[in-house]
Design a protein around this motif. Structure first.
Motif, PDB file in Angstrom:
ATOM      1  N   VAL A 270       0.867  -1.189   0.000  1.00 60.21           N
ATOM      2  CA  VAL A 270       0.000   0.000   0.000  1.00 60.21           C
ATOM      3  C   VAL A 270       0.900   1.234   0.000  1.00 60.21           C
ATOM      4  O   VAL A 270       1.961   1.240   0.620  1.00 60.21           O
ATOM      5  N   ASP A 271       0.481   2.258  -0.725  1.00 56.41           N
ATOM      6  CA  ASP A 271       1.251   3.498  -0.782  1.00 56.41           C
ATOM      7  C   ASP A 271       0.329   4.686  -0.557  1.00 56.41           C
ATOM      8  O   ASP A 271      -0.414   5.086  -1.458  1.00 56.41           O
ATOM      9  N   PRO A 272       0.371   5.271   0.638  1.00 56.61           N
ATOM     10  CA  PRO A 272      -0.467   6.443   0.884  1.00 56.61           C
ATOM     11  C   PRO A 272       0.207   7.740   0.411  1.00 56.61           C
ATOM     12  O   PRO A 272       1.405   7.931   0.641  1.00 56.61           O
TER      13      PRO A 272
ATOM     14  N   LEU B 174       7.195   7.313  -1.011  1.00 54.90           N
ATOM     15  CA  LEU B 174       5.971   7.432  -0.217  1.00 54.90           C
ATOM     16  C   LEU B 174       6.105   6.539   1.020  1.00 54.90           C
ATOM     17  O   LEU B 174       6.790   5.505   0.971  1.00 54.90           O
ATOM     18  N   PRO B 175       5.446   6.905   2.113  1.00 51.02           N
ATOM     19  CA  PRO B 175       5.552   6.091   3.341  1.00 51.02           C
ATOM     20  C   PRO B 175       4.682   4.835   3.250  1.00 51.02           C
ATOM     21  O   PRO B 175       3.728   4.674   4.002  1.00 51.02           O
ATOM     22  N   GLY B 176       5.032   3.956   2.319  1.00 52.92           N
ATOM     23  CA  GLY B 176       4.227   2.762   2.057  1.00 52.92           C
ATOM     24  C   GLY B 176       4.674   1.566   2.877  1.00 52.92           C
ATOM     25  O   GLY B 176       5.639   1.640   3.638  1.00 52.92           O
ATOM     26  N   GLY B 177       3.957   0.467   2.694  1.00 50.05           N
ATOM     27  CA  GLY B 177       4.317  -0.745   3.430  1.00 50.05           C
ATOM     28  C   GLY B 177       3.496  -1.927   2.950  1.00 50.05           C
ATOM     29  O   GLY B 177       2.873  -1.885   1.893  1.00 50.05           O
ATOM     30  N   TYR B 178       3.503  -2.961   3.773  1.00 49.12           N
ATOM     31  CA  TYR B 178       2.933  -4.236   3.356  1.00 49.12           C
ATOM     32  C   TYR B 178       1.664  -4.562   4.145  1.00 49.12           C
ATOM     33  O   TYR B 178       1.304  -3.875   5.088  1.00 49.12           O
TER      34      TYR B 178
END
Lengths: 249, 249
Positions: free
Chosen positions: A24-26, A51-55
């Motif tokens: 996910v990338d917000p 971007l401050p994304g993650g899993y």
């Protein structure tokens, strides 16, 4: 531990915790000094901005995942979030970690779900996580000057286009403006989102016809200048206008 | 081979071909007899109706995957497609295959990317694939009467809401109407999408003000009735109007 070792350690943890192939990338927008800005992290590894994304955890709903990721990576909570696009080109994420072995969790193919988020930026103090050397607001105007990793420039552009498309149907002004504002400030927000100048008279007339603002009794004093009139959103009418915006046939 | 064996055989093939955890679900809309309809498949297994969805190949871009899936599962090609939402609740897909072992490919957790598609339905002859006993248009009006598997009812509802939100900014009318149509027919499409009756005079005035239609020299003869005037979209003006719809500030 250098940034390379850190990546390897995160990979081992991630294999236990997360679904493969989905991230996910917000794109968190703020509005400040009459300009739009986005929240980015500068990674220890490679020193590029992302971007401050993650899993997504095995036991997360997707919508829970993006809330957790924003909190963990940037210290951001209580934010308006909406999915706006999915980024699924097959080579979009692998090259970033090319120096690593293919068994690295982060190096696999990720299809990323983009969310835009709106934040009244006076309320936020971004906090970098342990894999980032910085978590900062960057003005859209400054984006051409920095190195953005992977396809994150494209994700930001699509998010901005989404704000443009939804300016009349989603609570974008409400979530980005401070509680009290002047009409010129609101016009600047619309101009920043739409990417063009608006005629002042037309804008005032249109926004007043929507009946979504209430004029406050107070004024803001700025030196010897004439005090500008302050407004707030009338929430009830604002939500009604958004529904009408959906359905103006 | 019964439908259960077929599911097991597909699982073995799928493990070789596809990314885990990610699926695509296209919602194909058509407009016919003044009503909206969607394209559904009735699975051999369980005899429930589902969207004609599928999985993403290791070497597919995501956008290529949905095109391939629509072709393979329904015989549909050359269609306007746009992503509209991601469905990621953690238990959305597993229950459907509960009688199978957890090693079944189809039984894992899938996060599904929804696409809406628009099809001028006179041009399409849906073709069922080998795991479906039927591939058919179902009118929205009929949906309450059928059993839809997983969360596909929710996906269809979100797709319809998306048409409603985008009716003024995407080529929805152009892709759903036949080449030549009457104003009452176009009004019926808008009413079906918006889910409400529109005043005829207002609708005609608004649509004519948009300057997106051209009146044709021909008329349609229906028995002894007055021949209704026929229209087509003026593509150039239509595309311009969609841009303005994006940006009417």
């Amino acid at each position: 531990m250098d940034s390379r070792e850190q990546i390897l350690q995160k990979s081992a943890e991630a294999k236990e915790l997360y679904l493969p192939h989905i991230s996910v990338d917000p794109v968190v927008f703020g509005f400040d000094q009459n300009e739009l800005k986005v929240l980015l992290v500068k990674m220890n590894y490679k020193k590029q901005w992302l971007l401050p994304g993650g899993y997504v955890r095995q036991d997360d709903d997707l919508d829970e995942a993006v809330v957790r990721v924003l909190k963990d990576r940037a210290g951001v909570t209580d934010v308006f979030l909406e999915e706006f696009g999915v980024f699924g080109r097959k080579n979009r994420s692998q090259l970033y970690f090319e120096e690593f072995d293919d068994s690295l969790f982060q190096k696999q193919r990720f299809i990323s779900v983009g969310y835009y988020a709106l934040y009244n930026s006076s309320e936020i103090n971004p906090i970098a996580d342990d894999v980032s050397e910085a978590c900062e607001w960057v003005y859209l105007r400054q984006l051409p000057e920095i190195i953005l990793g992977m396809d994150h420039r494209e994700i930001i552009e699509k998010a901005l286009l989404t704000l443009r498309e939804k300016i009349s149907t989603k609570p974008i002004g409400y979530n980005l403006m401070p509680e009290k504002f002047t009409l010129p400030e609101l016009q600047k927000l619309y101009e920043a989102i739409l990417g063009k100048s608006l005629n002042r008279g037309n804008f005032y007339r249109k926004i007043k016809n929507l009946n979504v603002l209430k004029k406050l009794d107070e004024q803001r004093y700025v030196g010897a200048h004439r005090a500008p009139e302050l407004y707030s959103f009338d929430i009830e009418n604002y939500e009604k206008a958004l529904e009408d915006g959906l359905n103006n046939w």
